[in-house]
Design a protein around this motif. Structure first.
Motif, short mmCIF file in Angstrom:
data_model
loop_
_atom_site.label_atom_id
_atom_site.label_comp_id
_atom_site.label_asym_id
_atom_site.label_seq_id
_atom_site.Cartn_x
_atom_site.Cartn_y
_atom_site.Cartn_z
N ASP A 120 0.02 -14.32 2.49
CA ASP A 120 1.43 -14.17 2.81
C ASP A 120 1.69 -12.88 3.58
OD1 ASP A 120 2.10 -16.54 1.61
OD2 ASP A 120 2.78 -15.64 -0.27
N LEU A 121 0.88 -11.87 3.29
CA LEU A 121 1.01 -10.59 3.98
C LEU A 121 0.47 -10.66 5.41
CD1 LEU A 121 2.00 -7.69 3.29
CD2 LEU A 121 -0.36 -7.16 2.65
N MET A 146 -8.40 -5.62 5.59
CA MET A 146 -7.39 -5.23 4.61
C MET A 146 -7.16 -6.33 3.58
SD MET A 146 -4.62 -3.26 7.08
CE MET A 146 -3.45 -3.00 5.74
N ALA A 147 -7.11 -7.58 4.05
CA ALA A 147 -6.90 -8.70 3.14
C ALA A 147 -8.02 -8.77 2.10
CB ALA A 147 -6.82 -10.00 3.93
N ARG A 148 -9.25 -8.61 2.56
CA ARG A 148 -10.38 -8.66 1.63
C ARG A 148 -10.27 -7.56 0.57
NH1 ARG A 148 -16.19 -7.85 4.25
NH2 ARG A 148 -15.32 -5.76 4.48
N ARG A 175 0.99 -1.47 10.66
CA ARG A 175 1.98 -0.56 10.09
C ARG A 175 2.95 -1.31 9.18
NH1 ARG A 175 3.94 2.31 14.80
NH2 ARG A 175 5.42 0.60 15.05
N ASP A 176 3.39 -2.48 9.63
CA ASP A 176 4.31 -3.29 8.82
C ASP A 176 3.64 -3.72 7.51
OD1 ASP A 176 6.21 -3.05 10.78
OD2 ASP A 176 5.90 -5.05 11.61
N ALA A 177 2.35 -4.04 7.59
CA ALA A 177 1.63 -4.44 6.38
C ALA A 177 1.54 -3.30 5.38
CB ALA A 177 0.23 -4.93 6.74
N VAL A 178 1.30 -2.09 5.88
CA VAL A 178 1.24 -0.93 4.99
C VAL A 178 2.59 -0.69 4.33
CG1 VAL A 178 0.91 1.58 4.93
CG2 VAL A 178 -0.66 0.16 6.25
N ALA A 179 3.66 -0.84 5.10
CA ALA A 179 5.00 -0.67 4.54
C ALA A 179 5.28 -1.74 3.48
CB ALA A 179 6.04 -0.73 5.65
N ALA A 180 4.84 -2.98 3.73
CA ALA A 180 5.04 -4.05 2.76
C ALA A 180 4.27 -3.77 1.47
CB ALA A 180 4.61 -5.39 3.37
N LEU A 181 3.09 -3.21 1.60
CA LEU A 181 2.30 -2.87 0.41
C LEU A 181 2.99 -1.80 -0.42
CD1 LEU A 181 -1.26 -2.86 1.98
CD2 LEU A 181 -0.38 -4.48 0.29
N ARG A 182 3.60 -0.85 0.24
CA ARG A 182 4.38 0.16 -0.49
C ARG A 182 5.47 -0.52 -1.30
NH1 ARG A 182 6.48 4.65 3.25
NH2 ARG A 182 7.41 2.82 4.26
N GLY A 183 6.10 -1.52 -0.71
CA GLY A 183 7.13 -2.26 -1.43
C GLY A 183 6.59 -3.00 -2.64
N VAL A 198 1.54 6.58 12.72
CA VAL A 198 1.73 6.69 11.27
C VAL A 198 3.08 7.29 10.87
CG1 VAL A 198 -0.74 6.85 10.88
CG2 VAL A 198 0.57 8.94 11.14
N LEU A 199 3.72 8.03 11.77
CA LEU A 199 4.99 8.66 11.40
C LEU A 199 6.03 7.66 10.90
CD1 LEU A 199 5.55 11.50 14.02
CD2 LEU A 199 4.71 11.67 11.68
N PRO A 200 6.11 6.44 11.47
CA PRO A 200 7.13 5.52 10.98
C PRO A 200 6.87 4.99 9.58
CG PRO A 200 6.48 4.96 13.23
CD PRO A 200 5.49 5.94 12.70
N VAL A 201 5.64 5.10 9.07
CA VAL A 201 5.33 4.49 7.78
C VAL A 201 4.96 5.50 6.70
CG1 VAL A 201 2.85 4.13 8.17
CG2 VAL A 201 4.13 2.51 6.75
N ALA A 202 4.55 6.71 7.09
CA ALA A 202 4.10 7.70 6.11
C ALA A 202 5.28 8.32 5.38
CB ALA A 202 3.29 8.80 6.80
N ASP A 203 5.04 8.69 4.11
CA ASP A 203 6.02 9.46 3.34
C ASP A 203 5.73 10.96 3.45
OD1 ASP A 203 7.55 7.28 2.00
OD2 ASP A 203 5.57 6.80 1.21
N ARG A 204 4.44 11.29 3.34
CA ARG A 204 4.02 12.69 3.49
C ARG A 204 2.73 12.72 4.30
NH1 ARG A 204 2.78 15.56 -1.64
NH2 ARG A 204 1.93 13.53 -2.27
N VAL A 205 2.43 13.90 4.82
CA VAL A 205 1.22 14.09 5.63
C VAL A 205 0.45 15.28 5.08
CG1 VAL A 205 0.31 14.67 7.90
CG2 VAL A 205 2.26 13.10 7.70
#
Length: 236
Positions: A120-121, A146-148, A175-183, A198-205
């Motif tokens: 689904d991801l 990533m799926a594996r 990037r969208d997949a990483v954001a979805a995983l955070r969710g 990475v700036l659009p998806v990262a919380d901290r660096v």
């Protein structure tokens, strides 16, 4: 209970007699995307390999929740809840997409429900299940890698240069997949060279320099002070 998904303290590691990591420390919060930036050779990949037990730590601690990882053998770390997607993806090129995913499922005895959640991801992989993985595009191969890894249902995901060599449209999908995983509550350490990716998806660096953890900043602070990127990565 700690609010950290992963806590690293005073990590030293060596290749032979050459020290590569010098007292590296970091904290990965639950449900966070932490990007690790630094020049080539700074120790970013070695950090991920040390978390996975692939490079032994001579000193320091790696804790997943309340459990210590440094005492585990490499094959035990994924079972504890950490998944790793290495640079270069390392798929079984002659095997189909479905067979590569099945390997991930078997690693922790997962079943069809987990496979469906992973697909689904990455819906494009549903259309490629019978296709040999070596014939996928670079972006599709990254999705499969990533799926594996996600078939392990990890608490923490380690991604090493996932956008390397990809066109902008594929970078956006990763990037969208990483954001979805955070969710979904997955905590991610993302090693990258492409700052803007990475700036659009990262919380901290976290910046690493010469095998040492230097500064950890919120991504908003980084947007307002790109001099940090210039200092530690060498690009504007």
């Amino acid at each position: 209970m700690t609010s950290d998904a992963l806590a690293i303290s005073g990590l030293d590691c060596f290749y032979g007699e050459v020290q590569v990591l010098h007292g590296v420390s970091l904290r990965l919060r639950r449900g966070e995307v932490l990007c690790v930036l630094g020049r080539n050779g700074a120790g970013k990949t070695t950090l991920l390999k040390t978390i996975m037990g692939l490079v032994p730590a001579r000193a320091g601690s790696v804790r997943l929740g309340e459990g210590e990882l440094t005492a585990l053998a490499p094959h035990q770390v994924p079972k504890a809840g950490v998944a790793y997607v290495p640079q270069g993806r390392r798929l079984f090129a002659e095997m189909s997409v479905a067979e590569n995913i099945e390997i991930g499922l078997m690693a922790r005895g997962k079943g069809v429900a987990v496979r469906d959640a992973v697909l689904d991801l990455f819906p494009v992989l549903r259309e490629r299940l019978r296709q040999r993985s070596g014939t996928l595009s670079g972006g599709e191969q990254q999705m499969l890698a990533m799926a594996r890894a996600l078939c392990l249902e990890p608490d923490v995901l380690l991604l090493d240069e996932p956008t390397e060599g990809l066109m902008p449209s594929m970078i956006a999908k990763i990037r969208d997949a990483v954001a979805a995983l955070r969710g979904r509550g997955v905590s991610t350490i993302l090693v990258e060279q492409r700052v803007d990716a990475v700036l659009p998806v990262a919380d901290r660096v976290l910046f690493i320099e010469n095998g040492r953890s230097r500064e950890t900043v919120d991504v908003e602070a980084l947007r307002s002070d790109r001099g940090l990127v210039q200092r530690y990565v060498g690009v504007g």
